[in-house]
Motif scaffolding. Structure first.
Motif, PDB file in Angstrom:
ATOM      1  N   LEU A   1      -9.383  13.026  -4.296  1.00  0.00           N
ATOM      2  CA  LEU A   1      -9.752  12.522  -2.961  1.00  0.00           C
ATOM      3  C   LEU A   1     -10.187  13.698  -2.087  1.00  0.00           C
ATOM      4  O   LEU A   1     -11.214  13.644  -1.398  1.00  0.00           O
ATOM      5  CB  LEU A   1      -8.564  11.799  -2.325  1.00  0.00           C
TER       6      LEU A   1
ATOM      7  N   LEU B   1       1.012   3.989  -2.845  1.00  0.00           N
ATOM      8  CA  LEU B   1       0.642   5.385  -2.587  1.00  0.00           C
ATOM      9  C   LEU B   1       1.700   6.335  -3.116  1.00  0.00           C
ATOM     10  O   LEU B   1       1.395   7.414  -3.619  1.00  0.00           O
ATOM     11  CB  LEU B   1       0.470   5.609  -1.081  1.00  0.00           C
TER      12      LEU B   1
ATOM     13  N   GLY C   1      -9.772   5.389   0.903  1.00  0.00           N
ATOM     14  CA  GLY C   1     -10.469   6.643   0.644  1.00  0.00           C
ATOM     15  C   GLY C   1     -10.432   7.013  -0.833  1.00  0.00           C
ATOM     16  O   GLY C   1     -11.450   7.424  -1.408  1.00  0.00           O
ATOM     17  N   ILE C   2      -9.264   6.850  -1.433  1.00  0.00           N
ATOM     18  CA  ILE C   2      -9.126   7.187  -2.858  1.00  0.00           C
ATOM     19  C   ILE C   2     -10.073   6.324  -3.698  1.00  0.00           C
ATOM     20  O   ILE C   2     -10.852   6.828  -4.511  1.00  0.00           O
ATOM     21  CB  ILE C   2      -7.661   6.990  -3.309  1.00  0.00           C
TER      22      ILE C   2
ATOM     23  N   ASN D   1       0.805  -1.198   0.000  1.00  0.00           N
ATOM     24  CA  ASN D   1       0.000   0.000   0.000  1.00  0.00           C
ATOM     25  C   ASN D   1       0.851   1.266   0.000  1.00  0.00           C
ATOM     26  O   ASN D   1       0.616   2.173  -0.799  1.00  0.00           O
ATOM     27  CB  ASN D   1      -0.909  -0.029   1.230  1.00  0.00           C
TER      28      ASN D   1
ATOM     29  N   VAL E   1      -5.924   5.756   3.409  1.00  0.00           N
ATOM     30  CA  VAL E   1      -5.783   6.719   2.315  1.00  0.00           C
ATOM     31  C   VAL E   1      -6.155   6.050   0.988  1.00  0.00           C
ATOM     32  O   VAL E   1      -6.928   6.593   0.194  1.00  0.00           O
ATOM     33  CB  VAL E   1      -4.347   7.274   2.251  1.00  0.00           C
ATOM     34  N   THR E   2      -5.602   4.846   0.787  1.00  0.00           N
ATOM     35  CA  THR E   2      -5.934   4.124  -0.449  1.00  0.00           C
ATOM     36  C   THR E   2      -7.418   3.810  -0.512  1.00  0.00           C
ATOM     37  O   THR E   2      -8.072   4.006  -1.544  1.00  0.00           O
ATOM     38  CB  THR E   2      -5.130   2.820  -0.539  1.00  0.00           C
TER      39      THR E   2
ATOM     40  N   VAL F   1     -13.795   7.255  -3.052  1.00  0.00           N
ATOM     41  CA  VAL F   1     -14.234   8.509  -3.653  1.00  0.00           C
ATOM     42  C   VAL F   1     -14.329   8.378  -5.176  1.00  0.00           C
ATOM     43  O   VAL F   1     -15.304   8.808  -5.789  1.00  0.00           O
ATOM     44  CB  VAL F   1     -13.278   9.658  -3.280  1.00  0.00           C
ATOM     45  N   LEU F   2     -13.309   7.749  -5.780  1.00  0.00           N
ATOM     46  CA  LEU F   2     -13.307   7.633  -7.239  1.00  0.00           C
ATOM     47  C   LEU F   2     -14.512   6.831  -7.716  1.00  0.00           C
ATOM     48  O   LEU F   2     -15.165   7.184  -8.702  1.00  0.00           O
ATOM     49  CB  LEU F   2     -12.007   6.994  -7.725  1.00  0.00           C
TER      50      LEU F   2
ATOM     51  N   ALA G   1      -3.426   3.755   8.986  1.00  0.00           N
ATOM     52  CA  ALA G   1      -4.042   4.943   8.379  1.00  0.00           C
ATOM     53  C   ALA G   1      -3.617   5.092   6.928  1.00  0.00           C
ATOM     54  O   ALA G   1      -4.377   5.581   6.097  1.00  0.00           O
ATOM     55  CB  ALA G   1      -3.659   6.195   9.174  1.00  0.00           C
ATOM     56  N   SER G   2      -2.384   4.638   6.622  1.00  0.00           N
ATOM     57  CA  SER G   2      -1.936   4.751   5.238  1.00  0.00           C
ATOM     58  C   SER G   2      -2.801   3.883   4.324  1.00  0.00           C
ATOM     59  O   SER G   2      -3.003   4.211   3.157  1.00  0.00           O
ATOM     60  CB  SER G   2      -0.462   4.368   5.121  1.00  0.00           C
ATOM     61  N   VAL G   3      -3.309   2.792   4.871  1.00  0.00           N
ATOM     62  CA  VAL G   3      -4.216   1.954   4.071  1.00  0.00           C
ATOM     63  C   VAL G   3      -5.533   2.699   3.861  1.00  0.00           C
ATOM     64  O   VAL G   3      -6.131   2.636   2.783  1.00  0.00           O
ATOM     65  CB  VAL G   3      -4.462   0.597   4.756  1.00  0.00           C
TER      66      VAL G   3
END
Lengths: 309, 317, 277
Positions: A134, A123, B52-53, A119, B49-50, B56-57, B45-47
């Motif tokens: 986003l 990213l 979330g992306i 991930n 983000v993905t 949203v998309l 939290a970094s996961v």
């Protein structure tokens, strides 16, 4: 069957030929380097030459953007960039360092760690404009944070998170196991070992990553454009510090803003050549800032390497 | 001289654990626990983000795909989102994107490979130490600056050689982008080459190979997956790069691969729409997310291939 | 209370048979290894080791490289727990309270058992902070006790006179031998029950080695020392008891003088006369 005799002459020919290819290969490398270096210089000199008349005018640094190119300045962009970077750093540094520490010092070898690693690496490769989408879909319309400094800072924080995570991991990984064993041997538990010994030793490496990340965030325009950063901002956000109690004021977080790369983009997109002068001048300021930050990061790393030897 | 005492003191009531009291140890254990949870949360939290992306998309492009079929999206060669009878063929944007990325790679592959071979096989360590920072500086230049350079320096320069070149074109941003991704591709492929064990090179030299032959026959084949990864990741960057094309490539959605004409790439389209005032629930708004989704899918697949190639390469050595 | 417990325990000890004949010490016990097995993943590195560690004596462990002596030493402070895949079997009982340290929390074990490593590994901090490190880890941060115990530890490690005027300077400015004595001081400052030394002089020159050996012979009057060395002369010079290990097993254990002058096992005899190892 006749065999080719290996004579002194044929060997000498082979060696000479090899030497020629060596020279050619080295020249290719040096040529590419020179072209790259020249281009870096060309970009800077081009900007400097095109923007000179605005750069030497003090008004440029203290004026707001204007419809009249000769009076337009970057004060609101400079202030906006500074405040956005403040938010970015406050969010991205603790989060990125913590995640990096977790992956390097705590994570067990299992599917979850694998997932997090894939991930983070992914990213790092997600185009910056996607972070902008986003932010538009989630922050601006979802959480209702609007087109504000807070949204921009948050977005750029997410964008540079992988940079800080990777830098933290590398810095932590380069610390000799000796040091950890010494700490554990004294009776330190994991968190003490990490907090008192690993983290301080990794600090220069982490700092390098933070600076490189922030330099990248300063130069990023795309994700900030999508959240609808206005480009004509003829005012400054409320000051973060004030004379009256409680001295700190957070109203600026929800203020509209512009940042330098957007201001530059805005000016370069105008058809009138006069605005291109402003764009070039902004570009010089932007380049000086980001290059200085990158140079600082390189300097810290080189000094660190010398200390480690 | 004061002597260190331990066991003897212990008998006379010296506290255990070298003087750490129980309350401190309990607090320490608690912090140890809390810290490990917090650090895990940060990594997790970094996961998010993905997630979330992706969320949203998909969420914001669903209304788009409710009106435009996937087939039309992928096969139509017109992209006219704000026209009366709007058409949405994403290949229009993709064609320009690939053209620019192709030009960028045509610059970055030979130059990056040449530079990587030079740095890894020929350059002295001192040269290498000096060059890496230069490459990092190149990487640190803001992309909006590169965009300015492409539009107002490279394009006019090229127009003196190529009379038919329009003011907005794909060639100039492509070339500039090639320079932009060069430091990245060069340093990733150099890392791959340097990771090839010296023993392999020595085997080559022992056979009487020249330096070039060792590079070409031993090092490059051994580092091939790493080098490939470098260029796939470079490609991904070129596809996702925004400001250079938004400034210098123009905003006309033209299907085709002509580098001399201007055309809108996926990223340039997103910027163009975002700059105008988009009504939140219009199809134009949702088309931005559909374009973003297409971009994300393309770059994600490149990134994953690159990631696994690099990882496999690391496992071999 | 503590003293009572101690005597009570001692009576018990008399009933426990010494692991290897009569070799075991008749003095108070500080620790006892019972049937200890250890695995690095699937590889067994220790096989049924029994060993009694005498209080306030120096116990040396010798043997050819790979025999498991360092592995055994690192069991005492559970260093192996830092790496995944390692496992223990059997017990190491810690006295006077008679607890199995293999079942204790490794962090607590390390609070009681100090360690000095093969290579000097001071922290990249000042001399003072290096010695104070173990105290800070235990929550001792007040200036007065820190100052006192740092001085005490440095004197105990015979380093005080050399560094008392530059306590705030970096530990990296010290010579290798001084760094190792600093590491000993660092381990001593929290007053450990047992001090483990893993080939502490192997990276040092003969003069620095002599200083550390001298220090160790003084040290054992107040602290229990276990030292791993592959220098047999060193074991003979400084230890009270010596254990000889081979291929993960304890071959012979006894009073140092006896072991070196009249080994009972052929293998021990071969090793100390230099026939292998």
């Amino acid at each position: 069957m006749a065999t080719t005799d290996i004579t002194h002459d044929s060997l000498a020919r082979i060696i000479a030929a090899n030497r020629r290819t060596d020279v050619v290969m080295a020249s290719i490398g040096i040529l590419v380097l020179m072209v790259a270096g020249t281009l870096l210089g060309a970009v800077f000199i081009d900007l400097l030459a095109s923007g000179w008349e605005r750069l030497v005018n003090p008004d440029f640094y203290t004026n707001f953007p204007s419809r009249r190119p000769a009076q337009a300045g970057i004060i609101s962009a400079v202030v906006g960039t500074s405040l956005v970077m403040l938010v970015t750093a406050v969010i991205a540094v603790p989060l990125g360092v913590a995640a990096g520490l977790y992956l390097e010092e705590y994570a067990a070898k299992n599917w979850l760690t694998d997932l997090i690693e894939i991930n983070v690496s992914n990213l790092a490769g997600v185009p910056s404009i996607i972070y902008g989408l986003l932010a538009l879909g989630l922050f601006v319309y979802g959480f209702g944070t609007g087109e504000t400094i807070l949204t921009a800072g948050l977005t750029l924080a997410l964008l540079i998170l992988p940079v800080i995570i990777v830098a933290t991991r590398e810095a932590v990984r380069s610390i000799p196991q000796d040091l950890r064993e010494a700490a554990y041997g004294l009776g330190a538990d994991k968190w003490q070992t990490v907090r008192l010994y690993v983290l301080p030793a990794a600090r220069p490496g982490i700092l390098t990553g933070v600076i490189v990340g922030l330099a990248r965030a300063i130069g990023e325009a795309a994700p900030v454009i999508t959240i609808g950063a206005l480009t004509f901002i003829a005012f400054l956000p409320p000051a973060p510090l004030q004379i009256e109690s409680p001295f700190i004021n957070f109203d600026w977080l929800t203020s509209p803003f512009t940042v330098m790369p957007i201001q530059m983009f805005n000016w370069v997109s105008r058809p009138q050549a006069e605005f291109h002068i402003n764009a070039a001048a902004t570009g010089v300021v932007l380049m000086v800032m980001t290059l200085a930050m990158n140079a600082l990061a390189i300097y810290i790393r080189l000094r660190l390497r010398r200390l480690q030897r | 001289m004061t002597s260190i005492t331990t066991s003897a003191d212990r008998d006379s009531g010296m506290p255990l654990y070298g003087g750490a009291d129980a309350r401190f140890l309990r607090r320490r254990a608690l912090w140890n626990r809390v810290a490990s949870y917090l650090l895990f949360l940060a990594a997790a939290a970094s996961v998010l983000v993905t997630v979330g992306i992706v969320y949203v998309l998909i969420r914001d492009s669903l209304p788009f795909f409710a009106k435009v079929s996937l087939l039309e999206f992928l096969t139509d060669t017109q992209w006219t989102p704000v026209f009366e009878n709007a058409r949405f063929g994403v290949m229009t944007l993709v064609s320009a994107t690939l053209t620019v990325a192709g030009i960028a790679l045509a610059v970055a592959i030979p130059a990056g490979l040449g530079l990587a071979i030079y740095l890894s096989e020929y350059a002295r360590p001192t040269v290498r130490e000096a060059v890496k920072p230069l490459l990092e500086l190149l990487e640190g230049v803001p992309t909006v600056v590169y965009g300015f350079f492409a539009l107002l320096f490279v394009t006019p320069l090229l127009q003196t050689f190529i009379p038919g070149l329009s003011g907005f074109n794909l060639l100039a941003p492509g070339l500039v982008m090639g320079i932009m991704i060069l430091p990245y591709t060069a340093s990733v492929s150099e890392d791959a080459m340097r990771a090839v064990p010296m023993g392999l090179r020595e085997a080559g030299y022992a056979l009487g190979y020249s330096r070039f032959r060792v590079a070409a026959k031993v090092v490059i084949p051994a580092a091939l997956s790493g080098i490939t990864a470098a260029f796939i990741l470079g490609m991904s960057r070129a596809v996702g790069e925004t400001m250079v094309v938004a400034i210098a490539a123009g905003q006309n959605p033209n299907f085709g691969f002509n580098p001399l004409e201007g055309a809108s790439t996926i990223t340039a389209y997103i910027v163009q729409m975002a700059m105008g005032d988009l009504p939140h629930d219009s199809i134009a708004y949702h088309s931005v997310f559909a374009a973003g989704l297409a971009l994300f899918v393309i770059t994600l697949s490149f990134n994953l291939v690159g990631f696994f190639l690099r990882r496999r390469f690391r496992e071999v050595y | 209370m503590q003293r009572q417990l101690n005597t009570l325990m001692n009576e018990q000890f008399d009933d426990i048979p010494a692991p290897l004949g009569e070799a075991s010490p008749a003095t108070e016990l500080r620790a006892e290894v019972r049937n200890l097995d250890f695995w690095y993943g699937d590889t067994q590195a220790l096989k049924g080791v029994n060993l009694r560690v005498a209080d306030r004596k120096v116990t040396a462990m010798i043997g050819p490289s790979g025999c498991g002596k360092s592995t055994l030493l690192r069991c005492f402070n559970r260093m192996h727990d830092l790496y995944p895949g390692n496992s223990y079997g059997g017990e190491i009982r810690l006295f006077p309270e008679d607890r199995n340290l293999i079942e204790m929390d490794p962090g607590l074990v390390r609070l009681r058992i100090g360690m000095v490593f093969q290579k000097p590994n001071p922290f990249p901090k000042s001399i003072f902070e290096n010695v104070a490190a173990g105290l800070r880890v235990r929550g001792i941060n007040a200036k007065k006790p820190l100052d006192e115990r740092v001085e005490q530890a440095l004197q105990g490690a015979a380093l005080w006179d050399e560094v008392k005027d530059r306590l705030q300077e970096s530990a990296y400015g010290l010579s290798g031998g001084q760094q190792q004595r600093l590491c000993i001081a660092r381990a001593l400052a929290p007053q450990p029950d047992i001090l483990l030394l893993d080939e502490p002089t192997s990276a040092l020159d003969p003069i620095a080695t002599a200083k550390i050996e001298d220090l160790l012979t003084k040290l054992h009057k107040s602290v229990t020392v276990i030292i791993v060395t592959h220098n047999m002369q060193q074991a003979a010079r400084i230890s009270n008891y010596t254990a000889y290990m081979h291929m993960g097993k304890l071959v012979e254990y006894g009073v140092t003088d006896d072991l070196f002058t009249a080994p009972r096992e052929q293998m021990t005899s071969d090793y100390i006369t230099g026939r292998f190892g």
